[in-house]
Design a protein around this motif. Structure first.
Motif, PDB file in Angstrom:
ATOM      1  N   PRO A 352     -79.154 -40.489  38.748  1.00 15.47           N
ATOM      2  CA  PRO A 352     -77.568 -40.272  39.044  1.00 15.47           C
ATOM      3  C   PRO A 352     -77.051 -39.168  38.056  1.00 15.47           C
ATOM      4  O   PRO A 352     -77.790 -38.850  37.052  1.00 15.47           O
ATOM      5  CB  PRO A 352     -76.850 -41.613  38.582  1.00 15.47           C
ATOM      6  N   ILE A 361     -71.911 -39.553  39.829  1.00 16.55           N
ATOM      7  CA  ILE A 361     -72.275 -39.585  41.178  1.00 16.55           C
ATOM      8  C   ILE A 361     -73.604 -40.354  41.180  1.00 16.55           C
ATOM      9  O   ILE A 361     -74.365 -40.099  40.321  1.00 16.55           O
ATOM     10  CB  ILE A 361     -72.515 -38.033  41.791  1.00 16.55           C
ATOM     11  N   THR A 362     -73.460 -41.328  41.969  1.00 17.04           N
ATOM     12  CA  THR A 362     -74.582 -42.209  42.093  1.00 17.04           C
ATOM     13  C   THR A 362     -75.994 -41.762  42.704  1.00 17.04           C
ATOM     14  O   THR A 362     -75.745 -40.632  43.462  1.00 17.04           O
ATOM     15  CB  THR A 362     -74.374 -43.547  42.722  1.00 17.04           C
ATOM     16  N   ARG A 364     -77.694 -43.071  44.966  1.00 12.46           N
ATOM     17  CA  ARG A 364     -77.436 -43.223  46.447  1.00 12.46           C
ATOM     18  C   ARG A 364     -76.775 -42.152  46.954  1.00 12.46           C
ATOM     19  O   ARG A 364     -76.971 -41.649  48.022  1.00 12.46           O
ATOM     20  CB  ARG A 364     -76.994 -44.689  46.611  1.00 12.46           C
ATOM     21  N   LYS A 365     -75.741 -41.655  46.296  1.00 11.91           N
ATOM     22  CA  LYS A 365     -74.803 -40.599  46.845  1.00 11.91           C
ATOM     23  C   LYS A 365     -75.699 -39.325  47.100  1.00 11.91           C
ATOM     24  O   LYS A 365     -75.371 -38.792  48.154  1.00 11.91           O
ATOM     25  CB  LYS A 365     -73.745 -40.468  46.052  1.00 11.91           C
ATOM     26  N   SER A 368     -77.994 -39.398  50.072  1.00 12.29           N
ATOM     27  CA  SER A 368     -77.156 -39.454  51.079  1.00 12.29           C
ATOM     28  C   SER A 368     -76.837 -38.172  51.454  1.00 12.29           C
ATOM     29  O   SER A 368     -76.865 -37.675  52.857  1.00 12.29           O
ATOM     30  CB  SER A 368     -76.137 -40.533  51.216  1.00 12.29           C
ATOM     31  N   LEU A 369     -76.225 -37.368  50.502  1.00  9.31           N
ATOM     32  CA  LEU A 369     -76.135 -35.912  50.542  1.00  9.31           C
ATOM     33  C   LEU A 369     -77.204 -35.100  51.030  1.00  9.31           C
ATOM     34  O   LEU A 369     -77.150 -34.261  52.159  1.00  9.31           O
ATOM     35  CB  LEU A 369     -75.530 -35.208  49.379  1.00  9.31           C
ATOM     36  N   THR A 386     -77.745 -29.611  49.093  1.00  5.57           N
ATOM     37  CA  THR A 386     -77.440 -30.516  48.309  1.00  5.57           C
ATOM     38  C   THR A 386     -76.602 -30.342  47.265  1.00  5.57           C
ATOM     39  O   THR A 386     -75.774 -30.725  46.801  1.00  5.57           O
ATOM     40  CB  THR A 386     -78.557 -31.700  48.276  1.00  5.57           C
ATOM     41  N   LYS A 389     -73.130 -29.444  47.889  1.00  4.13           N
ATOM     42  CA  LYS A 389     -72.260 -30.331  48.315  1.00  4.13           C
ATOM     43  C   LYS A 389     -71.967 -31.171  46.704  1.00  4.13           C
ATOM     44  O   LYS A 389     -71.025 -31.411  46.862  1.00  4.13           O
ATOM     45  CB  LYS A 389     -73.017 -31.233  49.259  1.00  4.13           C
ATOM     46  N   LEU A 390     -72.885 -31.220  46.131  1.00  3.71           N
ATOM     47  CA  LEU A 390     -72.658 -31.900  45.001  1.00  3.71           C
ATOM     48  C   LEU A 390     -71.672 -31.299  43.939  1.00  3.71           C
ATOM     49  O   LEU A 390     -70.564 -31.693  43.514  1.00  3.71           O
ATOM     50  CB  LEU A 390     -74.002 -31.701  43.985  1.00  3.71           C
ATOM     51  N   LEU A 393     -68.474 -32.022  45.628  1.00  2.11           N
ATOM     52  CA  LEU A 393     -67.926 -33.213  45.329  1.00  2.11           C
ATOM     53  C   LEU A 393     -67.177 -33.331  43.945  1.00  2.11           C
ATOM     54  O   LEU A 393     -66.055 -33.973  43.671  1.00  2.11           O
ATOM     55  CB  LEU A 393     -69.299 -34.220  45.387  1.00  2.11           C
ATOM     56  N   LYS A 397     -63.512 -34.380  42.710  1.00  2.00           N
ATOM     57  CA  LYS A 397     -63.330 -35.353  41.549  1.00  2.00           C
ATOM     58  C   LYS A 397     -62.240 -35.101  40.685  1.00  2.00           C
ATOM     59  O   LYS A 397     -61.412 -35.691  40.296  1.00  2.00           O
ATOM     60  CB  LYS A 397     -64.516 -35.756  41.226  1.00  2.00           C
TER      61      LYS A 397
END
Ligand SMILES: Nc1ncnc2c1ncn2[C@@H]1O[C@H](COP(=O)(O)OP(=O)(O)OP(=O)(O)O)[C@@H](O)[C@H]1O
Length: 754
Positions: A352, A361-362, A364-365, A368-369, A386, A389-390, A393, A397
């Motif tokens: 994370p 950002i976890t 899991r997130k 999933s990305l 990825t 996308k991070l 994200l 935020k």
């Protein structure tokens, strides 16, 4: 010849006078450039100071400062060029050239006489009084015997008759020696050069480059040049001349910054550091493999080649040694790569992204990305998508946080001065200003997360590697994890780890480097070479080695090495050059040393004579006295004396034994300069170096069993003029097998009984 020498000296005088003239002009220009630069710098400093507090003037000041900065940069550039010219002229004024060729080119009406030196020099009418040794025509000097010769020019092959070849040794403008020769580069001058005592820095060999060395230096056709040469055959010397040649040959599109040399240790880097400047070129970047890896694994202590070697010597049958051997193979790299390419998303070790202990950002997130990227894409593309996308994200935020209370609190804590500096160039509208400040404060707070994404900290590459090892061998994983706990990394893990990281993330490549040199390449594992090829995809490789000096791996034939490298590293044009003549050591030393090798006839000694090596056979009661006596004898003639041990532990012990009677310096792997006086050093630090006199310490069967043949060979071949082997206790079988007429045996054991 006497008359000839007088005529040649007259020419030297004339040329030197012209060089000195130009030197005066250039020195004045350099002085002028320096004065101008400091004036601009002073001005630039004042300008920068005047306006920075006046917000309205800031933009203008910036533009002005930029202009001044450019001016300074330009001045520095021309100053550097002038500085280089002055240095070159200075060295030419003392020794303007070393060679002369008289040639008659086939399509020219008349013959001409050309003089060859370290750099070219033309008079005011542009007549070349000296040709650079790297000019196409100069290759005749190194390659041709009298008669029909050919050389390559940019326009194609040119043929000529070589009518005379003359060699000079000129110092302080005076011809010290002069020979006519029919050979490529005659032995007489070489004899002189090689008889000299060793120096703190390696010397260039420009005046006496041998034909086979010249093929290495001038090769521009191959993307892999493998030089396999016996100890002292001039591999390093030829490589450095080659660097200077390539810089000259491709002036337009190759700079020293686009080259890198991997050297065995820092001492060696320092030892060779004067060669390129003496040829009028800038030094290139030098790095040891451990330093290179250290930069890539921040916070971890990387084992260096020497620790790795000492571990192997101490513990050659341990599980760690066996596992490391597997990790060093090309096959292992292939397996790691395959693993990375085929890793299913659920097995990727994402971590994370957190800020001050709070997860932003976890895991899991992130997963999933990654999962959302097209499964058909290669791992590195999915990863960089990825990453993208991070970042997006995070930006979202930031927007979502703009009006949060914590931001309001931060806003209220800002001083007027801080607010002013954070809102330079903005309208005075309070709403606009507040929004800008909020944006800035949140972005700054999130900055560490952007950094973490940039640095790939959202995947735990060490855990991933450990899992990979577990799948193959639990013990290997345990050993790796233990090291990691202590923030240490063994050398054998570096290349596979980086390959794993780079295959997953698509990072880690440097496309700028065009030429890569590796000295002592026999100490590089296939895995490391594969990694370097991956890390420098656009580089041509020049690899220099001697498989017989392989301290860390087993020797194999040069042809097999070339074949393996070509196949594993996918080079298109590979070439092998073998050097069999040894220049460093006297004929007596070479004849002795070569018998330690399985195929001894492959080493040709150079015909420079000295005394035969001495073998002092001692016991526990008398070795120290004998050693001190030997050092004292050698000291009367030589200043550079080295005692070579097998490990650094032995070196330290020996120093302690000798301490009461003799001051010595023990060299460690972090030393970068050779001290004066008697030195004690482990063999791996002596790699690539040479000394007037070498004493190899404790050549007993215990220390040097047959399997340590290469180590003994490496140690002995460091000697230029005198070699002594000292055994304590049972002498090494390796020496017993050598022809007794090639050395002097002095047995000091059981003296009383004799
Ligand atoms: N053509 C030459 N002219 C003059 N000296 C030479 C020439 N070639 C080699 N030498 C000298 O021989 C010695 C050994 O050269 P160098 O260190 O380059 O060899 P090497 O093959 O790299 O050795 P090693 O592998 O044993 O470390 C040096 O002192 C070098 O100056």
């Amino acid at each position: 010849m006497k008359n000839e020498k007088r005529i040649e000296q007259q020419r030297v005088n004339q040329v030197v006078a012209k060089i000195k003239n130009k030197l005066t002009t250039k020195t004045a220009e350099l002085q002028q450039a320096r004065t101008e630069r400091s004036a601009v710098e002073k001005n630039y400093g004042q300008n920068a100071k005047i306006n920075t507090f006046e917000i309205d003037d800031q933009m203008e000041t910036n533009a002005e400062v930029q202009q001044q900065k450019q001016l300074v940069a330009k001045n520095i550039q021309s100053e550097d060029i002038l500085d280089q010219q002055v240095k070159t002229l200075n060295s030419l004024s003392s020794s303007p050239y070393f060679g002369r060729i008289d040639i008659h080119e086939d399509d020219e009406p008349e013959a001409e006489t050309l003089y060859i030196g370290n750099a070219s020099f033309a008079d005011k009418k542009n007549n070349f009084l000296i040709y650079d040794w790297r000019a196409p025509v100069s290759s005749i000097y190194y390659n041709g015997t009298l008669g029909q010769v050919a050389y390559q020019t940019p326009g194609g092959k040119q043929t000529a008759q070589l009518m005379k070849k003359r060699q000079f040794r000129i110092k302080q403008g005076q011809i010290r020696q002069m020979f006519d020769t029919n050979e490529t580069v005659g032995d007489q001058l070489l004899q002189e050069m090689l008889s000299e005592h060793s120096t703190e820095y390696m010397q260039n060999i420009v005046a006496t480059i041998q034909q086979e060395q010249n093929t290495i230096i001038r090769d521009t056709k191959h993307d892999l040049l493998l030089v396999q040469g016996v100890a002292g055959s001039g591999k390093t010397s030829a490589a450095l001349q080659r660097i200077a040649f390539l810089l000259y040959h491709s002036r337009e599109n190759l700079t020293a910054e686009q080259m890198v040399l991997f050297s065995p240790n820092r001492l060696f880097s320092n030892y060779i550091s004067e060669v390129l400047p003496s040829l009028g070129e800038n030094n290139l970047r030098q790095v040891t493999l451990a330093e290179f890896f250290s930069k890539r694994f921040e916070g971890l202590k990387i084992e260096n080649l020497f620790n790795s070697f000492e571990q192997q010597v101490a513990d050659s049958n341990s599980i760690l040694t066996q596992i490391n051997q597997i990790k060093q193979s090309a096959e292992f790299i292939r397996v790691v790569r395959d693993y990375a390419k085929k890793l299913p998303t659920e097995s990727l070790q994402f971590v994370p992204l957190s800020l001050a202990g709070r997860t932003i950002i976890t895991q899991r997130k992130i997963r999933s990305l990654y999962q959302a990227t097209p499964a058909a894409w290669p791992a590195n593309l999915r990863y960089s998508e990825t990453k993208k996308k991070l970042r997006l994200l995070l930006r979202n935020k930031i927007q979502a946080n703009l009006n949060k209370d914590w931001v309001t609190d931060k806003l209220q804590d800002l001083s007027d001065e801080q607010i002013r500096s954070m809102t330079v160039g903005l309208d005075n509208d309070p709403v606009v200003i507040e929004q800008a400040l909020r944006q800035r404060l949140v972005t700054e707070s999130y900055q560490p997360l952007f950094q973490a994404i940039y640095n790939d900290y959202f995947i735990d590459i060490y855990k991933q590697y450990s899992l990979f090892l577990t799948e193959n061998d639990e013990t290997a994983a345990d050993l790796f994890n233990q090291q990691l706990e202590f923030h240490r990394l063994t050398l054998a893990d570096c290349a596979p780890l980086l390959i794993l990281r780079d295959t997953l993330t698509g990072s880690g490549q440097n496309h700028q480097i065009k030429q890569l040199f590796i000295d002592e390449m026999q100490d590089y594992t296939p895995a490391q070479l594969l990694y370097l090829k991956h890390a420098f995809p656009n580089a041509h490789f020049t690899l220099l080695g001697d498989s017989e000096q392989a301290l860390y791996t087993t020797a194999q034939s040069a042809k097999k090495t070339l074949f393996d490298l070509k196949t594993a590293l996918h080079f298109k044009h590979a070439q092998l050059v073998e050097l069999n003549k040894s220049y460093r050591s006297s004929q007596e030393i070479t004849l002795f040393v070569r018998q330690m090798l399985p195929v001894d006839e492959s080493i040709q000694p150079f015909s420079r004579h000295g005394t035969r090596p001495e073998w002092l056979i001692c016991d526990q009661t008398n070795w120290k006295e004998r050693l001190l006596q030997q050092i004292s004898n050698l000291h009367t003639e030589f200043t550079s004396i080295a005692i070579i041990t097998q490990t650094s532990k032995t070196a330290m012990k020996l120093q302690a034994y000798l301490r009461p009677q003799l001051k010595t310096t023990v060299l460690q792997s972090n030393n970068y300069k050779l001290p004066s006086g008697i030195i004690i050093l482990p063999v791996y630090l002596a790699k690539g170096l040479e000394f007037d006199a070498v004493i190899v310490y404790d050549v007993s069967e215990l220390e040097y069993p047959n399997k340590h043949r290469s180590i003994l060979y490496t140690a002995c071949s460091r000697a230029m003029h005198r070699l002594t082997l000292l055994s304590i206790g049972t002498p090494a079988e390796l020496i017993e097998q050598i022809d007794p007429t090639t050395f002097e045996k002095k047995d000091f054991t059981n003296q009383l009984l004799k």
